[in-house]
Design a protein around this motif. Sequence first.
Motif, PDB file in Angstrom:
ATOM      1  N   VAL A  75      51.109  98.457  76.911  1.00  0.00           N
ATOM      2  CA  VAL A  75      52.458  98.049  77.329  1.00  0.00           C
ATOM      3  C   VAL A  75      52.789  98.784  78.617  1.00  0.00           C
ATOM      4  O   VAL A  75      52.463  99.957  78.767  1.00  0.00           O
ATOM      5  CB  VAL A  75      53.524  98.335  76.222  1.00  0.00           C
ATOM      6  CG1 VAL A  75      53.537  99.776  75.780  1.00  0.00           C
ATOM      7  CG2 VAL A  75      54.912  97.894  76.679  1.00  0.00           C
ATOM      8  N   THR A  77      55.857  98.682  82.048  1.00  0.00           N
ATOM      9  CA  THR A  77      56.937  98.105  82.859  1.00  0.00           C
ATOM     10  C   THR A  77      56.702  98.564  84.289  1.00  0.00           C
ATOM     11  O   THR A  77      56.332  99.732  84.516  1.00  0.00           O
ATOM     12  CB  THR A  77      58.310  98.636  82.375  1.00  0.00           C
ATOM     13  OG1 THR A  77      58.487  98.300  81.013  1.00  0.00           O
ATOM     14  CG2 THR A  77      59.452  98.031  83.174  1.00  0.00           C
ATOM     15  N   GLY A  83      63.466 102.192  82.515  1.00  0.00           N
ATOM     16  CA  GLY A  83      64.736 102.758  82.056  1.00  0.00           C
ATOM     17  C   GLY A  83      65.835 101.726  81.883  1.00  0.00           C
ATOM     18  O   GLY A  83      67.004 102.069  81.746  1.00  0.00           O
ATOM     19  N   GLY A  85      65.465  99.231  79.503  1.00  0.00           N
ATOM     20  CA  GLY A  85      65.302  98.622  78.179  1.00  0.00           C
ATOM     21  C   GLY A  85      64.193  97.585  78.080  1.00  0.00           C
ATOM     22  O   GLY A  85      63.993  96.975  77.034  1.00  0.00           O
ATOM     23  N   THR A  88      61.308  98.636  75.640  1.00  0.00           N
ATOM     24  CA  THR A  88      61.777  98.503  74.253  1.00  0.00           C
ATOM     25  C   THR A  88      61.808  97.037  73.836  1.00  0.00           C
ATOM     26  O   THR A  88      61.342  96.681  72.740  1.00  0.00           O
ATOM     27  CB  THR A  88      63.201  99.101  74.117  1.00  0.00           C
ATOM     28  OG1 THR A  88      63.166 100.457  74.561  1.00  0.00           O
ATOM     29  CG2 THR A  88      63.686  99.062  72.679  1.00  0.00           C
ATOM     30  N   ASN A 111      53.026 111.627  76.991  1.00  0.00           N
ATOM     31  CA  ASN A 111      53.737 110.420  77.430  1.00  0.00           C
ATOM     32  C   ASN A 111      55.067 110.323  76.664  1.00  0.00           C
ATOM     33  O   ASN A 111      55.259 109.499  75.782  1.00  0.00           O
ATOM     34  CB  ASN A 111      52.861 109.179  77.184  1.00  0.00           C
ATOM     35  CG  ASN A 111      53.364 107.961  77.933  1.00  0.00           C
ATOM     36  OD1 ASN A 111      54.521 107.927  78.365  1.00  0.00           O
ATOM     37  ND2 ASN A 111      52.512 106.960  78.091  1.00  0.00           N
ATOM     38  N   HIS A 116      59.032 108.292  72.871  1.00  0.00           N
ATOM     39  CA  HIS A 116      60.460 108.130  72.547  1.00  0.00           C
ATOM     40  C   HIS A 116      60.735 106.701  72.052  1.00  0.00           C
ATOM     41  O   HIS A 116      61.405 106.503  71.038  1.00  0.00           O
ATOM     42  CB  HIS A 116      61.286 108.444  73.797  1.00  0.00           C
ATOM     43  CG  HIS A 116      62.742 108.177  73.640  1.00  0.00           C
ATOM     44  ND1 HIS A 116      63.600 109.080  73.065  1.00  0.00           N
ATOM     45  CD2 HIS A 116      63.489 107.091  73.955  1.00  0.00           C
ATOM     46  CE1 HIS A 116      64.814 108.570  73.042  1.00  0.00           C
ATOM     47  NE2 HIS A 116      64.771 107.364  73.583  1.00  0.00           N
ATOM     48  N   LYS A 120      61.763 105.546  68.257  1.00  0.00           N
ATOM     49  CA  LYS A 120      63.017 104.786  68.119  1.00  0.00           C
ATOM     50  C   LYS A 120      62.785 103.515  67.293  1.00  0.00           C
ATOM     51  O   LYS A 120      63.644 103.090  66.531  1.00  0.00           O
ATOM     52  CB  LYS A 120      63.485 104.430  69.545  1.00  0.00           C
ATOM     53  CG  LYS A 120      64.895 103.958  69.667  1.00  0.00           C
ATOM     54  CD  LYS A 120      65.313 103.882  71.144  1.00  0.00           C
ATOM     55  CE  LYS A 120      64.568 102.784  71.897  1.00  0.00           C
ATOM     56  NZ  LYS A 120      65.065 102.581  73.280  1.00  0.00           N
TER      57      LYS A 120
HETATM   58  C1  LIG Z   1      56.482 103.452  78.563  1.00  0.00           C
HETATM   59  C2  LIG Z   1      57.147 102.354  79.388  1.00  0.00           C
HETATM   60  C3  LIG Z   1      56.495 101.012  79.050  1.00  0.00           C
HETATM   61  C4  LIG Z   1      58.634 102.301  79.046  1.00  0.00           C
HETATM   62  O1  LIG Z   1      59.185 101.202  79.734  1.00  0.00           O
HETATM   63  P1  LIG Z   1      60.753 101.130  80.081  1.00  0.00           P
HETATM   64  O2  LIG Z   1      61.012  99.730  80.497  1.00  0.00           O
HETATM   65  O3  LIG Z   1      61.145 102.214  81.002  1.00  0.00           O
HETATM   66  O4  LIG Z   1      61.365 101.420  78.635  1.00  0.00           O
HETATM   67  P2  LIG Z   1      62.886 101.442  78.160  1.00  0.00           P
HETATM   68  O5  LIG Z   1      63.796 101.339  79.358  1.00  0.00           O
HETATM   69  O6  LIG Z   1      63.028 100.431  77.086  1.00  0.00           O
HETATM   70  O7  LIG Z   1      63.031 102.842  77.442  1.00  0.00           O
HETATM   71  C5  LIG Z   1      62.846 103.999  78.086  1.00  0.00           C
HETATM   72  C6  LIG Z   1      63.316 105.048  77.092  1.00  0.00           C
HETATM   73  O8  LIG Z   1      62.504 106.172  77.235  1.00  0.00           O
HETATM   74  C7  LIG Z   1      63.338 107.269  77.538  1.00  0.00           C
HETATM   75  N1  LIG Z   1      62.565 108.126  78.382  1.00  0.00           N
HETATM   76  C8  LIG Z   1      62.074 107.882  79.608  1.00  0.00           C
HETATM   77  N2  LIG Z   1      61.387 108.958  80.045  1.00  0.00           N
HETATM   78  C9  LIG Z   1      61.442 109.853  79.033  1.00  0.00           C
HETATM   79  C10 LIG Z   1      60.931 111.166  78.858  1.00  0.00           C
HETATM   80  N3  LIG Z   1      60.191 111.753  79.806  1.00  0.00           N
HETATM   81  N4  LIG Z   1      61.171 111.813  77.689  1.00  0.00           N
HETATM   82  C11 LIG Z   1      61.890 111.224  76.708  1.00  0.00           C
HETATM   83  N5  LIG Z   1      62.414 109.978  76.826  1.00  0.00           N
HETATM   84  C12 LIG Z   1      62.190 109.327  77.982  1.00  0.00           C
HETATM   85  C13 LIG Z   1      64.550 106.665  78.190  1.00  0.00           C
HETATM   86  O9  LIG Z   1      65.664 107.538  78.096  1.00  0.00           O
HETATM   87  C14 LIG Z   1      64.743 105.441  77.332  1.00  0.00           C
HETATM   88  O10 LIG Z   1      65.304 105.796  76.084  1.00  0.00           O
HETATM   89  P3  LIG Z   1      66.633 105.102  75.501  1.00  0.00           P
HETATM   90  O11 LIG Z   1      66.339 103.637  75.407  1.00  0.00           O
HETATM   91  O12 LIG Z   1      66.819 105.734  74.169  1.00  0.00           O
HETATM   92  O13 LIG Z   1      67.717 105.423  76.469  1.00  0.00           O
HETATM   93  C15 LIG Z   1      57.016 102.654  80.914  1.00  0.00           C
HETATM   94  O14 LIG Z   1      57.476 103.974  81.163  1.00  0.00           O
HETATM   95  C16 LIG Z   1      55.630 102.495  81.482  1.00  0.00           C
HETATM   96  O15 LIG Z   1      55.228 101.407  81.883  1.00  0.00           O
HETATM   97  N6  LIG Z   1      54.869 103.609  81.553  1.00  0.00           N
HETATM   98  C17 LIG Z   1      53.495 103.567  82.101  1.00  0.00           C
HETATM   99  C18 LIG Z   1      52.548 102.877  81.143  1.00  0.00           C
HETATM  100  C19 LIG Z   1      52.537 103.566  79.806  1.00  0.00           C
HETATM  101  O16 LIG Z   1      52.521 104.793  79.711  1.00  0.00           O
HETATM  102  N7  LIG Z   1      52.530 102.750  78.728  1.00  0.00           N
HETATM  103  C20 LIG Z   1      52.500 103.246  77.371  1.00  0.00           C
HETATM  104  C21 LIG Z   1      51.108 103.584  76.994  1.00  0.00           C
HETATM  105  S1  LIG Z   1      51.016 104.151  75.311  1.00  0.00           S
END
Ligand SMILES: CC(C)(COP(=O)(O)OP(=O)(O)OC[C@H]1O[C@@H](n2cnc3c(N)ncnc32)[C@H](O)[C@@H]1OP(=O)(O)O)[C@@H](O)C(=O)NCCC(=O)NCCS
Length: 152
Positions: A75, A77, A83, A85, A88, A111, A116, A120
């Motif tokens: 997954v 974004t 950030g 949503g 999620t 990560n 998180h 959730k």
């Molecule tokens: C992981 C990922 C998919 C999240 O995508 P996103 O669209 O930012 O996700 P969301 O906006 O739905 O949620 C982000 C949540 O993480 C939280 N968050 C972000 N960075 C954080 C951190 N360092 N520590 C704790 N929480 C964190 C945000 O506060 C938010 O929480 P909330 O919904 O309770 O407010 C994105 O960061 C990504 O593409 N990362 C690189 C690829 C990756 O690592 N994929 C997962 C592999 S297992």
Amino acid sequence: MKVKIRKVEITEIQEIFEIDKKEFEPMNYPLFVLKQYYDLFSDLFLIAENETKDILGYIIGGINTDNNEGWVLSVATKIAYRGHGIGTQLCEALLNKFRVDCVLLTVHPDNFGAIHIYKKLGFNISAKKENYYGDNSPRNIMKLNKVTDIKV
Ligand SMILES: CC(C)(COP(=O)(O)OP(=O)(O)OC[C@H]1O[C@@H](n2cnc3c(N)ncnc32)[C@H](O)[C@@H]1OP(=O)(O)O)[C@@H](O)C(=O)NCCC(=O)NCCS
């Protein structure tokens, strides 16, 4: 952010490849693997698009038919849209499609953003592996025991 989550089209696999490469290189999926995930699990290969039809993120699921376990395989974004949503929503959409006994995934223990989201949604860490992929980097295995346990 308002996005539409839908199944990926075959013509969009190249774009998913580019996003995946940016995030996960050198552990990104080769193009042919993405195509084969599409062949196997097209119903579980989803994208998030905005109103102008730009792809902002994707998620890929798979199923182990031997034991009816679902897997979140990947997954991501796009960095500019994090950030809001979208990650999620992608996870929720995939979990809603699964008809399995439990769902598993691996995540690097640092990560925190991804962990998180998974917590959730009801996932718990079920194991910690120092060399899960054979490349000497650690992974946590996270598990959602019943898909009906989704918390949001
Ligand atoms: C992981 C990922 C998919 C999240 O995508 P996103 O669209 O930012 O996700 P969301 O906006 O739905 O949620 C982000 C949540 O993480 C939280 N968050 C972000 N960075 C954080 C951190 N360092 N520590 C704790 N929480 C964190 C945000 O506060 C938010 O929480 P909330 O919904 O309770 O407010 C994105 O960061 C990504 O593409 N990362 C690189 C690829 C990756 O690592 N994929 C997962 C592999 S297992």
